[in-house]
Motif scaffolding. Structure first.
Motif, PDB file in Angstrom:
ATOM      1  N   GLN A 192       0.825  -1.202   0.000  1.00 23.10           N
ATOM      2  CA  GLN A 192       0.000   0.000   0.000  1.00 23.10           C
ATOM      3  C   GLN A 192       0.863   1.257   0.000  1.00 23.10           C
ATOM      4  O   GLN A 192       1.783   1.387   0.788  1.00 23.10           O
ATOM      5  N   LYS A 193       0.562   2.167  -0.911  1.00 23.83           N
ATOM      6  CA  LYS A 193       1.200   3.474  -0.932  1.00 23.83           C
ATOM      7  C   LYS A 193       0.150   4.530  -0.564  1.00 23.83           C
ATOM      8  O   LYS A 193      -0.994   4.454  -1.029  1.00 23.83           O
ATOM      9  N   LEU A 194       0.559   5.489   0.251  1.00 19.78           N
ATOM     10  CA  LEU A 194      -0.385   6.454   0.805  1.00 19.78           C
ATOM     11  C   LEU A 194      -0.219   7.834   0.172  1.00 19.78           C
ATOM     12  O   LEU A 194       0.872   8.195  -0.276  1.00 19.78           O
ATOM     13  N   PRO A 195      -1.298   8.625   0.161  1.00 20.62           N
ATOM     14  CA  PRO A 195      -1.160  10.016  -0.269  1.00 20.62           C
ATOM     15  C   PRO A 195      -0.184  10.765   0.645  1.00 20.62           C
ATOM     16  O   PRO A 195      -0.034  10.439   1.823  1.00 20.62           O
ATOM     17  N   LEU A 196       0.472  11.760   0.071  1.00 20.63           N
ATOM     18  CA  LEU A 196       1.358  12.633   0.834  1.00 20.63           C
ATOM     19  C   LEU A 196       0.717  14.011   0.956  1.00 20.63           C
ATOM     20  O   LEU A 196       0.331  14.616  -0.048  1.00 20.63           O
ATOM     21  N   VAL A 197       0.612  14.503   2.188  1.00 15.47           N
ATOM     22  CA  VAL A 197       0.119  15.857   2.449  1.00 15.47           C
ATOM     23  C   VAL A 197       1.289  16.687   2.960  1.00 15.47           C
ATOM     24  O   VAL A 197       1.840  16.407   4.026  1.00 15.47           O
ATOM     25  N   VAL A 198       1.694  17.684   2.179  1.00 10.57           N
ATOM     26  CA  VAL A 198       2.736  18.615   2.616  1.00 10.57           C
ATOM     27  C   VAL A 198       2.028  19.754   3.340  1.00 10.57           C
ATOM     28  O   VAL A 198       1.240  20.492   2.733  1.00 10.57           O
ATOM     29  N   TYR A 199       2.280  19.862   4.650  1.00  6.21           N
ATOM     30  CA  TYR A 199       1.499  20.748   5.515  1.00  6.21           C
ATOM     31  C   TYR A 199       2.333  21.948   5.980  1.00  6.21           C
ATOM     32  O   TYR A 199       3.506  21.792   6.335  1.00  6.21           O
ATOM     33  N   PHE A 243       3.494   9.069  -5.021  1.00  2.66           N
ATOM     34  CA  PHE A 243       3.788  10.413  -5.491  1.00  2.66           C
ATOM     35  C   PHE A 243       2.854  10.870  -6.612  1.00  2.66           C
ATOM     36  O   PHE A 243       3.011  11.977  -7.130  1.00  2.66           O
ATOM     37  N   GLU A 244       1.886  10.027  -6.952  1.00  4.37           N
ATOM     38  CA  GLU A 244       0.812  10.459  -7.841  1.00  4.37           C
ATOM     39  C   GLU A 244      -0.319  11.092  -7.045  1.00  4.37           C
ATOM     40  O   GLU A 244      -1.292  11.586  -7.624  1.00  4.37           O
ATOM     41  N   GLN A 245      -0.201  11.071  -5.720  1.00  4.69           N
ATOM     42  CA  GLN A 245      -1.234  11.628  -4.847  1.00  4.69           C
ATOM     43  C   GLN A 245      -0.591  12.562  -3.818  1.00  4.69           C
ATOM     44  O   GLN A 245      -0.458  12.224  -2.642  1.00  4.69           O
ATOM     45  N   VAL A 246      -0.194  13.738  -4.281  1.00  4.28           N
ATOM     46  CA  VAL A 246       0.444  14.722  -3.422  1.00  4.28           C
ATOM     47  C   VAL A 246      -0.491  15.914  -3.246  1.00  4.28           C
ATOM     48  O   VAL A 246      -1.044  16.437  -4.223  1.00  4.28           O
ATOM     49  N   ARG A 260     -13.806  15.751   6.940  1.00  2.00           N
ATOM     50  CA  ARG A 260     -13.969  16.371   5.620  1.00  2.00           C
ATOM     51  C   ARG A 260     -12.626  16.433   4.900  1.00  2.00           C
ATOM     52  O   ARG A 260     -12.535  16.164   3.693  1.00  2.00           O
ATOM     53  N   LEU A 261     -11.576  16.791   5.608  1.00  2.00           N
ATOM     54  CA  LEU A 261     -10.235  16.802   5.017  1.00  2.00           C
ATOM     55  C   LEU A 261      -9.816  15.399   4.587  1.00  2.00           C
ATOM     56  O   LEU A 261      -9.246  15.212   3.508  1.00  2.00           O
ATOM     57  N   ALA A 262     -10.114  14.413   5.432  1.00  2.00           N
ATOM     58  CA  ALA A 262      -9.759  13.026   5.097  1.00  2.00           C
ATOM     59  C   ALA A 262     -10.456  12.593   3.815  1.00  2.00           C
ATOM     60  O   ALA A 262      -9.850  11.950   2.939  1.00  2.00           O
ATOM     61  N   SER A 263     -11.720  12.942   3.670  1.00  2.00           N
ATOM     62  CA  SER A 263     -12.462  12.612   2.459  1.00  2.00           C
ATOM     63  C   SER A 263     -11.848  13.313   1.249  1.00  2.00           C
ATOM     64  O   SER A 263     -11.729  12.723   0.164  1.00  2.00           O
ATOM     65  N   PHE A 264     -11.437  14.553   1.435  1.00  2.00           N
ATOM     66  CA  PHE A 264     -10.826  15.328   0.354  1.00  2.00           C
ATOM     67  C   PHE A 264      -9.525  14.677  -0.114  1.00  2.00           C
ATOM     68  O   PHE A 264      -9.276  14.558  -1.314  1.00  2.00           O
ATOM     69  N   PHE A 265      -8.710  14.217   0.822  1.00  2.00           N
ATOM     70  CA  PHE A 265      -7.423  13.623   0.464  1.00  2.00           C
ATOM     71  C   PHE A 265      -7.567  12.236  -0.160  1.00  2.00           C
ATOM     72  O   PHE A 265      -6.674  11.785  -0.880  1.00  2.00           O
TER      73      PHE A 265
END
Length: 325
Positions: free
Chosen positions: A70-77, A155-158, A312-317
């Motif tokens: 599993q690869k996860l989205p990356l959120v740069v905060y 890295f397709e989900q940044v 809501r943020l989790a759904s967005f990501f």
């Protein structure tokens, strides 16, 4: 407050004071908590230096258990704090991001950019841009060595995200990346903007009647940004004289979150409305939270509305994310 203290040259209420001898006393955002394992959320975090030359660092978070396939989205905060207080180690931010990671099942890279007045703007923007370049180095095979990114990130989900000043930074990076070499290699899917810090000289809506808070926000910006344009500098007012074409945002989705009692609310709504009408080809969403003030979720992370905002943020990501079979 230091207004009656003859030793204080500048009082940036309620954040910090500058004394006549040059000493800076930060009143808020000074607490720190170490990275590690958060038992409540079962999220891991660690601190890393990402730009040795400037000392810019980050705190990276991930779920404790991630399946190898599993690869996860990356959120740069990018954290808030009016560009002059707080760090990635501030306890309230640390708690908030642990909860976001647990709810969203993402990897978060929280950027510790340098603060004004020691490093006046645009340093925070340049530090944040350097952090994106560092992220891209993992995509391009140009020396990125952080295992948590290499092993766990898709890295397709940044995404970019931030609150207050951090949301402002995310906006500017998404504009800058479109026509840059970096934009050819690192695609930003979306931006999560929590109570974005935009402003302007001419008051609108609530700013007209709330003169006290209008003056506070004016003073904060004038302190951190040495510009002859004041509160109509394009960094803080993206719509002054057509300074920013939001249609050029390099992402497909934007979520703007505002709060009813926040003095910045009307600017956030204006940003959303201008974006929708700009000809930008992406999808914009607006979440308006009743009865709450600026970054309430940082101070009340366990409230019903804070939890709702995190969901809501989790759904967005995770929207459109393919399931792992």
């Amino acid at each position: 407050m230091g207004f009656n203290n003859p030793d204080v040259s500048v009082d940036v209420f309620p954040y910090l004071r500058v004394y006549r001898d040059g000493t800076i006393e930060r009143i808020a955002g000074t607490e720190v908590v170490p990275a590690g394992h958060d038992s409540e959320t079962d999220v891991l975090s660690k601190d890393i230096v990402i730009v040795p030359g400037t000392g810019v660092s980050a705190r990276v978070y991930r779920p404790n258990f991630v399946r190898k396939e599993q690869k996860l989205p990356l959120v740069v905060y990018f954290h808030g704090g009016a560009f002059c207080i707080a760090t990635v180690a501030e306890p309230k931010y640390h708690t908030s991001l642990n909860k976001l990671v647990a709810e969203s099942n993402v990897v978060v890279l929280s950027v510790d950019y340098r603060l004004a007045p020691e490093h006046p703007l645009p340093v925070a923007y340049e530090d944040s841009w350097a952090a994106l370049q560092w992220v891209a180095s993992h995509v391009l095979g140009e020396g990125g060595q952080e295992n948590w990114l290499k092993d766990y990130v898709d890295f397709e989900q940044v995404f970019l995200a931030g609150d207050s000043a951090g949301a402002n930074i995310a906006h500017h990076l998404a504009l800058r990346i479109k026509d840059s070499d970096l934009g050819q290699h690192l695609k930003i899917l979306g931006i999560g903007m929590i109570h974005p810090y935009f402003w302007g000289i001419t008051p609108i809506e609530t700013e007209i009647t709330d003169r006290f808070r209008k003056e506070l926000v004016d003073n904060w910006w004038l302190f951190v940004c040495p510009s002859d344009k004041g509160c109509d500098d394009p960094l803080i007012n993206p719509f002054v004289d057509g300074a920013s074409d939001v249609a050029g945002l390099a992402c497909d989705r934007v979520l703007v979150i505002v709060a009813e009692k926040d003095i910045l609310r009307d600017r956030g709504k204006l940003y959303y409305e201008k974006l929708v009408k700009s000809g930008w080809q992406g999808t914009a969403e607006l979440m308006d939270i009743e009865g709450e003030d600026h970054v309430f979720h940082i101070f009340e992370p366990n409230s019903v509305k804070a939890k709702g905002m995190t969901k809501r943020l989790a759904s967005f990501f995770n929207k459109g994310k393919a399931p792992v079979l």
